[in-house]
Write an enzyme that holds these catalytic residues in place. Structure first.
Site, mmCIF file in Angstrom:
data_model
loop_
_atom_site.group_PDB
_atom_site.id
_atom_site.type_symbol
_atom_site.label_atom_id
_atom_site.label_comp_id
_atom_site.label_asym_id
_atom_site.label_seq_id
_atom_site.Cartn_x
_atom_site.Cartn_y
_atom_site.Cartn_z
ATOM 1 N N SER A 233 -2.400 59.788 61.277
ATOM 2 C CA SER A 233 -1.097 60.295 60.847
ATOM 3 C C SER A 233 -0.563 61.419 61.738
ATOM 4 C CB SER A 233 -1.188 60.806 59.405
ATOM 5 O OG SER A 233 0.041 61.389 59.054
ATOM 6 N N THR A 278 0.660 57.923 51.617
ATOM 7 C CA THR A 278 0.806 56.757 52.488
ATOM 8 C C THR A 278 -0.098 55.627 52.017
ATOM 9 O OG1 THR A 278 0.950 56.059 54.800
ATOM 10 C CG2 THR A 278 -0.812 57.606 54.288
ATOM 11 N N LYS A 282 1.180 54.390 47.581
ATOM 12 C CA LYS A 282 2.597 54.646 47.252
ATOM 13 C C LYS A 282 2.998 54.106 45.873
ATOM 14 C CE LYS A 282 4.332 55.231 51.888
ATOM 15 N NZ LYS A 282 5.185 54.820 52.991
ATOM 16 N N ASN A 303 6.612 58.420 48.172
ATOM 17 C CA ASN A 303 5.876 58.893 49.359
ATOM 18 C C ASN A 303 5.757 60.422 49.407
ATOM 19 O OD1 ASN A 303 8.554 59.499 50.093
ATOM 20 N ND2 ASN A 303 7.994 59.440 52.254
ATOM 21 N N ALA A 343 7.123 42.670 52.569
ATOM 22 C CA ALA A 343 7.612 42.966 51.215
ATOM 23 C C ALA A 343 6.657 43.920 50.501
ATOM 24 C CB ALA A 343 7.766 41.659 50.439
ATOM 25 N N GLY A 344 6.079 44.854 51.264
ATOM 26 C CA GLY A 344 5.141 45.822 50.686
ATOM 27 C C GLY A 344 5.851 47.094 50.255
ATOM 28 N N ASN A 365 8.483 37.107 54.034
ATOM 29 C CA ASN A 365 7.129 37.633 53.839
ATOM 30 C C ASN A 365 6.109 36.511 53.909
ATOM 31 O OD1 ASN A 365 5.516 39.967 53.367
ATOM 32 N ND2 ASN A 365 5.047 39.173 51.331
ATOM 33 N N TYR A 431 4.583 53.212 64.358
ATOM 34 C CA TYR A 431 4.816 54.201 65.420
ATOM 35 C C TYR A 431 3.630 54.371 66.357
ATOM 36 C CZ TYR A 431 2.592 57.632 62.252
ATOM 37 O OH TYR A 431 1.734 58.300 61.409
ATOM 38 N N GLY A 452 9.635 53.484 65.004
ATOM 39 C CA GLY A 452 9.011 54.000 63.784
ATOM 40 C C GLY A 452 8.921 55.516 63.796
HETATM 41 P P1 ATR Z 1 2.906 49.141 52.778
HETATM 42 O O1 ATR Z 1 2.883 50.051 51.607
HETATM 43 O O2 ATR Z 1 2.605 49.874 54.051
HETATM 44 O O3 ATR Z 1 4.157 48.340 52.928
HETATM 45 P P2 ATR Z 1 1.494 46.919 51.623
HETATM 46 O O4 ATR Z 1 2.116 47.169 50.297
HETATM 47 O O5 ATR Z 1 0.037 46.592 51.678
HETATM 48 O O6 ATR Z 1 1.666 48.161 52.595
HETATM 49 O O7 ATR Z 1 2.348 45.757 52.345
HETATM 50 C C1 ATR Z 1 2.048 45.293 53.600
HETATM 51 C C2 ATR Z 1 3.064 44.213 53.989
HETATM 52 O O8 ATR Z 1 2.716 43.736 55.283
HETATM 53 C C3 ATR Z 1 3.067 43.000 53.083
HETATM 54 O O9 ATR Z 1 4.348 42.445 53.093
HETATM 55 C C4 ATR Z 1 2.080 42.062 53.809
HETATM 56 O O10 ATR Z 1 2.251 40.715 53.535
HETATM 57 P P3 ATR Z 1 1.599 40.047 52.218
HETATM 58 O O11 ATR Z 1 2.486 40.411 51.064
HETATM 59 O O12 ATR Z 1 1.598 38.599 52.493
HETATM 60 O O13 ATR Z 1 0.220 40.625 52.103
HETATM 61 C C5 ATR Z 1 2.451 42.329 55.214
HETATM 62 N N1 ATR Z 1 1.411 42.023 56.192
HETATM 63 C C6 ATR Z 1 0.235 42.657 56.349
HETATM 64 N N2 ATR Z 1 -0.440 42.117 57.386
HETATM 65 C C7 ATR Z 1 0.317 41.127 57.884
HETATM 66 C C8 ATR Z 1 0.180 40.213 58.963
HETATM 67 N N3 ATR Z 1 -0.911 40.209 59.735
HETATM 68 N N4 ATR Z 1 1.165 39.326 59.179
HETATM 69 C C9 ATR Z 1 2.270 39.312 58.410
HETATM 70 N N5 ATR Z 1 2.469 40.163 57.379
HETATM 71 C C10 ATR Z 1 1.517 41.056 57.111
#
Ligand code: ATR
Length: 481
Positions: A233, A278, A282, A303, A343-344, A365, A431, A452
């Site tokens: 970070s 982070t 979150k 956050n 979509a996270g 996603n 980033y 980023g």
């Molecule tokens: P954050 O809070 O950082 O957004 P998260 O809630 O774990 O973290 O979400 C990560 C996002 O990155 C999700 O949309 C995830 O897709 P899934 O919903 O299918 O898990 C996506 N993601 C993570 N690794 C990926 C990869 N290698 N390729 C494509 N999408 C990815």
């Protein structure tokens, strides 16, 4: 005090390490066990070659050191070294009174009685430290921390053993916060090194310049970031520089957390004033908050957490951090439509921000259901990431919100198959590295890029206001590189 651990093969290397770090340190520890045989013989000379007090240590293999010859020879070596002007000598807790201790006392060398445990924190740690201190000298414990609960145990040492002169070190990735906040452990010093002589050690420059660890006192306000992982970070640089510039007695510390409840317990012990949140907390943090802003409610993720009378309050600065770098283009209608990959938690704030400004959004996603849920909440379109090529050249903005492309996944590009027209603005919230594979492809096509780091810095500045009540100092030029 910041103590530089010297774990090198030669005396010359140790001397130049001290010279290089001189402005950051108060004393150093010569690890004679790491020296080559020839230089072990002349180790007694070392204190006369540097202008800081020196701790003499010959650490055994079983205690994490490099000395493997007999105990008899180790004691002979310690005795020879004590001919030099060392300020302290480290004697392990199991060593009985003998010649080394006698000679140290005669020469006015302070004794440190050390105990190492690389397996974890013993359940009777408080009485172990107390017993060490009863033998005379400074009690030192070096413990490997296996979880955040171990961090909590360590920070309670000071409550239990207030008057005891001691050195307390938490090793390993969970221990990083204890190395910075050593004052709150009641530890008289913290160790730094230029070659990570022990796991989790920071450099002297980081401890002094970023964290001002040696200036921390009882009145220092503590802030931080919770996450897992968290070591990458850049937020500590943003906030600590800000605190220093406005002359605020505060420190911002990375907390590697595996159990958010344990962190909230520590937050009470240390009276933490506020913290950033982070991956992956979150969403999880929401259930610990007594009050949240309208944005947090609508976005569904938080956050930033600040202490308000009687409770914790949740804020979301991600949405502002994201939108600030593209706001001029949105306001001039250069951006009217956007494709959002992921979509996270981060995507939640981004989609909300874009919809709030009237931008038409399509969410793509890997897992279709998550895209669908987020799309439903924000009244927008969604699809599977597998279909990304269908959306080529159809939008003004394409945003990458997943960890794919971030170290250590630099070779990945989640937008593989998308053909840029060159007119899009491409925005990656990753980033590290600055130029992800996604952005490299976009640049080749002639797209405008957004980084980023811009989002991180903007959300950090707003967070700083929430923490301190002051604007982030304009004089600071932040560049994560
Ligand atoms: P954050 O809070 O950082 O957004 P998260 O809630 O774990 O973290 O979400 C990560 C996002 O990155 C999700 O949309 C995830 O897709 P899934 O919903 O299918 O898990 C996506 N993601 C993570 N690794 C990926 C990869 N290698 N390729 C494509 N999408 C990815």
């Amino acid at each position: 005090m910041i103590c530089l651990t010297l774990a090198h093969k030669t005396i010359d290397e140790c001397v130049s390490d001290v010279r290089m770090n001189r402005q950051y340190i108060d004393l150093c520890e010569l690890r004679v066990d790491f020296l080559c045989d020839k230089d072990r013989e002349r180790a007694y000379l070392f204190p006369s070659l540097v202008d800081v007090p020196v701790i003499l240590t010959v650490r055994r293999k079983e205690d994490g050191g490099a000395y493997s010859a007999s105990e008899k020879r180790r004691k002979e070596l310690l005795l020879r070294c004590l001919d030099g002007d060392f300020a302290y000598v480290d004697i392990e807790s199991d060593i009985k009174k003998g010649d080394v201790e006698e000679k140290a006392k005669q020469k006015g060398v302070k004794i440190i009685r050390s105990l190492h445990d690389f397996s974890g924190v013993p359940s009777d740690i408080y009485s172990k430290i107390y017993n060490l201190s009863q033998k005379g000298g400074i009690a030192k414990v070096c413990l490997y921390l296996n979880s955040f609960s171990d961090v909590l145990t360590l920070f309670r040492i000071q409550e239990e053993l207030k008057g005891v002169e001691k050195i307390v070190i938490g090793m390993g990735p969970y221990g990083v916060c204890t190395r910075i906040l050593y004052h709150f452990l009641g530890s008289i010093l913290t160790f730094a090194s230029s070659n990570e002589a022990a796991p989790g050690q920071l450099s002297a420059a980081e401890l002094k310049r970023i964290y001002r660890a040696d200036k921390i006192n009882d009145r220092t306000a503590i802030y931080g970031i919770i996450g897992n992982p968290v070591s990458h970070s850049f937020s500590p640089v943003i906030h600590n520089q800000g605190f220093k510039t406005i002359n605020y007695n505060a420190v911002y510390v990375p907390f590697l957390v595996d159990n958010i409840r344990a962190f909230f317990s520590l937050a009470e012990t240390l009276k933490i004033r506020g913290f950033s949140v982070t991956i992956p907390f979150k969403n999880e943090v929401l259930s610990f908050l007594g009050n949240v802003t309208r944005e947090v409610k609508q976005i569904g993720s938080c956050n930033t957490v600040v202490r308000v009378p009687g409770m914790w309050k949740g804020i979301n600065t991600d949405y502002y951090g994201f939108i600030a770098p593209v706001l001029p283009e949105i306001e001039s209608s250069r951006i009217k439509s956007a494709l959002v990959i992921g979509a996270g938690g981060a995507s939640k704030a981004i989609v909300w921000a874009l919809r709030n400004y009237g931008v038409k959004v399509i969410i793509l996603n890997r897992t279709l259901e998550r895209a669908e849920d987020l799309a439903r909440m924000n009244f927008c379109q969604y699809d599977s990431l597998d279909n990304i090529s269908k959306y080529s050249k159809t939008v003004d903005l394409i945003v990458q919100t997943t960890p794919s492309g971030m170290v250590p996944y630099e070779d990945e590009n989640p937008a593989e198959g998308y053909v840029f027209s060159g007119n899009e603005i491409a925005y990656d919230i990753v980033y590290k590295p600055k130029m992800t594979k996604f952005l490299i492809e976009a640049e080749k096509a002639g797209c405008t890029l957004k980084f980023g780091s811009q989002m991180l810095i903007e959300q950090g500045k707003l967070q700083f206001e929430a923490f301190t009540g002051y604007h982030y100092p304009q004089s600071i030029i932040l560049d994560e590189e």
